[in-house]
Design an enzyme around this catalytic site. Sequence first.
Site, PDB file in Angstrom:
ATOM      1  N   ASP A  13       0.517  -0.981   0.223  1.00  0.00           N
ATOM      2  CA  ASP A  13      -0.143  -0.167  -0.094  1.00  0.00           C
ATOM      3  C   ASP A  13       0.134   1.214   0.537  1.00  0.00           C
ATOM      4  OD1 ASP A  13      -1.778  -1.434  -0.105  1.00  0.00           O
ATOM      5  OD2 ASP A  13      -1.869  -1.998   2.187  1.00  0.00           O
ATOM      6  N   GLY A  15       1.571   3.335  -2.447  1.00  0.00           N
ATOM      7  CA  GLY A  15       1.150   4.154  -3.221  1.00  0.00           C
ATOM      8  C   GLY A  15       1.948   3.452  -4.908  1.00  0.00           C
ATOM      9  N   LYS A  16       2.105   2.551  -5.154  1.00  0.00           N
ATOM     10  CA  LYS A  16       2.831   1.619  -6.416  1.00  0.00           C
ATOM     11  C   LYS A  16       1.106   1.805  -7.930  1.00  0.00           C
ATOM     12  CE  LYS A  16       2.434  -3.111  -4.155  1.00  0.00           C
ATOM     13  NZ  LYS A  16       2.193  -1.775  -3.482  1.00  0.00           N
ATOM     14  N   ALA A  39      -3.732  -8.037  -3.722  1.00  0.00           N
ATOM     15  CA  ALA A  39      -3.274  -6.350  -3.681  1.00  0.00           C
ATOM     16  C   ALA A  39      -4.947  -5.472  -4.156  1.00  0.00           C
ATOM     17  CB  ALA A  39      -2.944  -6.226  -5.221  1.00  0.00           C
ATOM     18  N   GLY A  40      -4.823  -4.147  -3.123  1.00  0.00           N
ATOM     19  CA  GLY A  40      -5.726  -3.132  -4.349  1.00  0.00           C
ATOM     20  C   GLY A  40      -4.765  -1.782  -4.376  1.00  0.00           C
ATOM     21  N   HIS A  41      -4.681  -1.582  -5.864  1.00  0.00           N
ATOM     22  CA  HIS A  41      -4.084  -0.485  -6.598  1.00  0.00           C
ATOM     23  C   HIS A  41      -5.147   0.315  -6.485  1.00  0.00           C
ATOM     24  CE1 HIS A  41      -0.550  -3.450  -7.750  1.00  0.00           C
ATOM     25  NE2 HIS A  41      -0.851  -3.731  -5.988  1.00  0.00           N
ATOM     26  N   THR A  42      -4.776   2.061  -6.110  1.00  0.00           N
ATOM     27  CA  THR A  42      -5.410   3.422  -6.140  1.00  0.00           C
ATOM     28  C   THR A  42      -4.747   4.126  -7.132  1.00  0.00           C
ATOM     29  OG1 THR A  42      -5.654   2.527  -4.022  1.00  0.00           O
ATOM     30  CG2 THR A  42      -6.933   4.766  -5.161  1.00  0.00           C
ATOM     31  N   GLN A 220       2.168  -5.760  -2.956  1.00  0.00           N
ATOM     32  CA  GLN A 220       2.543  -5.954  -1.839  1.00  0.00           C
ATOM     33  C   GLN A 220       3.599  -5.360  -1.606  1.00  0.00           C
ATOM     34  OE1 GLN A 220       1.208  -9.545  -3.213  1.00  0.00           O
ATOM     35  NE2 GLN A 220      -0.439  -8.308  -2.771  1.00  0.00           N
ATOM     36  N   THR A 235       2.854 -12.580   2.515  1.00  0.00           N
ATOM     37  CA  THR A 235       1.995 -13.157   2.146  1.00  0.00           C
ATOM     38  C   THR A 235       2.773 -14.707   1.132  1.00  0.00           C
ATOM     39  OG1 THR A 235       0.408 -12.192  -0.123  1.00  0.00           O
ATOM     40  CG2 THR A 235       2.752 -11.533  -0.369  1.00  0.00           C
ATOM     41  N   ARG A 303      -5.290   0.412   8.531  1.00  0.00           N
ATOM     42  CA  ARG A 303      -3.755   0.239   8.223  1.00  0.00           C
ATOM     43  C   ARG A 303      -3.566   0.913  10.411  1.00  0.00           C
ATOM     44  NH1 ARG A 303      -3.773   2.703   2.723  1.00  0.00           N
ATOM     45  NH2 ARG A 303      -4.676   1.490   1.906  1.00  0.00           N
TER      46      ARG A 303
HETATM   47  P1  GDP Z   1      -0.908   0.863  -3.719  1.00  0.00           P
HETATM   48  O1  GDP Z   1      -1.537  -0.888  -3.073  1.00  0.00           O
HETATM   49  O2  GDP Z   1       0.384   0.252  -3.172  1.00  0.00           O
HETATM   50  O3  GDP Z   1      -1.427   0.946  -5.404  1.00  0.00           O
HETATM   51  O4  GDP Z   1      -1.089   1.184  -2.436  1.00  0.00           O
HETATM   52  P2  GDP Z   1      -2.861   1.457  -2.046  1.00  0.00           P
HETATM   53  O5  GDP Z   1      -3.521   2.354  -3.398  1.00  0.00           O
HETATM   54  O6  GDP Z   1      -3.259   0.824  -1.341  1.00  0.00           O
HETATM   55  O7  GDP Z   1      -2.432   2.513  -0.995  1.00  0.00           O
HETATM   56  C1  GDP Z   1      -2.212   3.793  -1.229  1.00  0.00           C
HETATM   57  C2  GDP Z   1      -2.642   5.111  -1.281  1.00  0.00           C
HETATM   58  O8  GDP Z   1      -2.462   6.280  -0.637  1.00  0.00           O
HETATM   59  C3  GDP Z   1      -4.704   5.688  -2.415  1.00  0.00           C
HETATM   60  O9  GDP Z   1      -5.590   5.590  -1.658  1.00  0.00           O
HETATM   61  C4  GDP Z   1      -3.355   6.676  -2.791  1.00  0.00           C
HETATM   62  O10 GDP Z   1      -4.736   6.974  -3.245  1.00  0.00           O
HETATM   63  C5  GDP Z   1      -3.112   7.365  -2.020  1.00  0.00           C
HETATM   64  N1  GDP Z   1      -1.734   8.349  -2.359  1.00  0.00           N
HETATM   65  C6  GDP Z   1      -0.375   7.642  -2.953  1.00  0.00           C
HETATM   66  N2  GDP Z   1       0.415   8.579  -3.649  1.00  0.00           N
HETATM   67  C7  GDP Z   1      -0.541   9.255  -2.180  1.00  0.00           C
HETATM   68  C8  GDP Z   1      -0.160  10.491  -2.019  1.00  0.00           C
HETATM   69  O11 GDP Z   1       1.384  11.510  -2.081  1.00  0.00           O
HETATM   70  N3  GDP Z   1      -0.757  11.589  -1.266  1.00  0.00           N
HETATM   71  C9  GDP Z   1      -1.331  11.013  -0.379  1.00  0.00           C
HETATM   72  N4  GDP Z   1      -1.989  12.306   0.504  1.00  0.00           N
HETATM   73  N5  GDP Z   1      -2.232  10.066  -0.450  1.00  0.00           N
HETATM   74  C10 GDP Z   1      -1.944   9.408  -1.675  1.00  0.00           C
HETATM   75  P1  IMO Z   2      -0.817  -4.022  -2.439  1.00  0.00           P
HETATM   76  O1  IMO Z   2      -0.571  -4.865  -2.866  1.00  0.00           O
HETATM   77  C1  IMO Z   2      -0.932  -4.773   2.071  1.00  0.00           C
HETATM   78  C2  IMO Z   2      -0.950  -8.872   3.272  1.00  0.00           C
HETATM   79  C3  IMO Z   2      -2.111  -9.500   4.736  1.00  0.00           C
HETATM   80  C4  IMO Z   2      -2.061  -9.589   5.583  1.00  0.00           C
HETATM   81  C5  IMO Z   2      -0.999 -10.796   4.377  1.00  0.00           C
HETATM   82  C6  IMO Z   2      -0.820 -12.071   3.968  1.00  0.00           C
HETATM   83  O2  IMO Z   2      -2.207  -3.198  -1.934  1.00  0.00           O
HETATM   84  O3  IMO Z   2       0.107  -3.500  -1.175  1.00  0.00           O
HETATM   85  P2  IMO Z   2      -2.536 -12.849   1.828  1.00  0.00           P
HETATM   86  O4  IMO Z   2      -4.231 -12.446   1.645  1.00  0.00           O
HETATM   87  O5  IMO Z   2      -1.921 -12.013   0.632  1.00  0.00           O
HETATM   88  O6  IMO Z   2      -2.054 -13.806   2.069  1.00  0.00           O
HETATM   89  O7  IMO Z   2      -2.236 -11.720   3.570  1.00  0.00           O
HETATM   90  O8  IMO Z   2      -0.182 -10.020   3.800  1.00  0.00           O
HETATM   91  N1  IMO Z   2      -1.408  -8.332   2.240  1.00  0.00           N
HETATM   92  C7  IMO Z   2      -1.370  -6.752   2.003  1.00  0.00           C
HETATM   93  N2  IMO Z   2      -1.063  -5.527   3.021  1.00  0.00           N
HETATM   94  N3  IMO Z   2      -1.183  -4.674   0.550  1.00  0.00           N
HETATM   95  C8  IMO Z   2      -1.195  -5.563   0.121  1.00  0.00           C
HETATM   96  O9  IMO Z   2      -1.243  -5.420  -1.269  1.00  0.00           O
HETATM   97  C9  IMO Z   2      -1.147  -6.888   0.547  1.00  0.00           C
HETATM   98  N4  IMO Z   2      -1.515  -8.705  -0.025  1.00  0.00           N
HETATM   99  C10 IMO Z   2      -1.749  -8.842   0.872  1.00  0.00           C
HETATM  100  O10 IMO Z   2      -3.332  -7.966   5.301  1.00  0.00           O
HETATM  101  O11 IMO Z   2      -1.275  -9.123   6.847  1.00  0.00           O
HETATM  102 MG    MG Z   3      -3.029  -1.599  -1.824  1.00  0.00          MG
END
Ligand code: GDP
Ligand code: IMO
Ligand code: MG
Length: 448
Positions: A13, A15-16, A39-42, A220, A235, A303
């Site tokens: 998480d 910010g990939k 994964a959850g990429h925003t 991750q 993971t 988180r």
């Molecule tokens: P990922 O899994 O690495 O793609 O990251 P996520 O999307 O799960 O979580 C990152 C969160 O931070 C998302 O809600 C993004 O919109 C937000 N985000 C990313 N870069 C920035 C930043 O520079 N500043 C702020 N405030 N939010 C950000």
């Molecule tokens: P992105 O790509 C943050 C964490 C879970 C748990 C552990 C194992 O959005 O960064 P799993 O379901 O993979 O067997 O869970 O890994 N986890 C993550 N934490 N971002 C993620 O993906 C994650 N994917 C798995 O919370 O602790």
């Molecule tokens: Mg994520």
Amino acid sequence: MPASVVLGAQWGDEGKGKAIDQLANESNWAVRFQGGNNAGHTIVLGDTTLKLHQIPSGVTSPHCNLVLGDGMVVDPWVLEEELDRWHSLTEERPEGKRLFISERASVILPFHRMYDSADKVVGTTGRGIGPAYRDRIERVGIRFVDIPFVIGDSDKIDETVSRMNMQLDSVGVNQKVERKDFVADLEWIMDRFGEAIRPTGAMIDKALKNGENVLLEGAQGAMLDIDQGTYPFVTSSVTSRANATHGAGIHPGHVNNCFGISKAYTTRVGNGPFPTELPYDTGPGNHMAMVGHEFGTTTGRPRRTGWLDMVSLKDSHRLNGYTGIVLTKLDVLGGLDELKICTGYDLDGQIIDYMPTSSHDLARCRPIYERHSGFPALEEQEWIEMAELSRSDRKGFEVLPESALSYVRRIEELSGIPIVSIGIGPDRRASIASLGGPFDIDPEVTTF
Ligand code: GDP
Ligand code: IMO
Ligand code: MG
């Protein structure tokens, strides 16, 4: 032409998604190489927020081909939902046209989700990721290329259904897989995605030989790597650079850039040791959680939050050899009087500068901090204006408030890695690139 790797440098998480979206305009391919819909990429584009779980984040660039690569485990039902959401937003149906599923990727079945619901230790996302990888390692899993053979093999179907039910029973899950549902599921997958299932490794290799640019999108983060992370709180896949090419079906010699994405602080979802963790309900930990909206993109769980951990960032660099860091969410720290960076651990009175292998030892590590002055909080729009000024006046990082800049420079100094982009808001425009660097790109380019 080369491939670039984008990896989470912490516990996920970071910010990939945003970084991939920014780079995708100059890329011909975006490839996920491990993980699944854990994964959850925003991506935030003005009023539109995309939350992607399996579709690569390059989807926002219409010319960018998308691959769910060899090393992934893919949930076809979740993919269908994601594709429907994308279709309602853009009217595009990319599957089979520019979105391809590797023949070698493994199928996540309802059984895997049911089995994952028994997890009581790790705090998984419950998406069936570990069970799907376990089946793969045991060589009983189903890859996309195998589906037609399984449908035509009555003995294999009986054997698989009976194994799945025995396993559910063994962990006390009160659900059963019916033979007819299993077959119907496999038939549906072929009907829905048959056209998209391809030998993607060969396709990417050919593209590279034709001079195309490829982005390898990690999921991750380094500390969640099955081999190198905080085991067992990790993971089930290799999240690191070494697997980026392997999981995409190409060789490592293609890679010329590896970007580590790191927050300006640290977060972690799920269980496991986290040396710089702060109390969640009060003080700076609460500030990070609330201002940073630190809730999991996939599960919505809060988180856990803490200061930036240079010990873990350096270990993550040892593994991945980052050519640049994208430092995200610096804006979130605005308004805190004091910032801290962890530069070492105290383990039972001994000072160490690496993460101990055992999670028991890591849980006993006390962080050693250096302190920095804070900088003021700004509104989201003000940060965007700062980023725009940086671009229009070619000022790079110099637009940042003085103490924010000295915090950033200190991170570069301690890590020994150049910072190539700084995130100061969720929106695509809210980033400051190092001048002439790989992220020095116009964010206004029209996408979908
Ligand atoms: P990922 O899994 O690495 O793609 O990251 P996520 O999307 O799960 O979580 C990152 C969160 O931070 C998302 O809600 C993004 O919109 C937000 N985000 C990313 N870069 C920035 C930043 O520079 N500043 C702020 N405030 N939010 C950000
Ligand atoms: P992105 O790509 C943050 C964490 C879970 C748990 C552990 C194992 O959005 O960064 P799993 O379901 O993979 O067997 O869970 O890994 N986890 C993550 N934490 N971002 C993620 O993906 C994650 N994917 C798995 O919370 O602790
Ligand atoms: Mg994520």
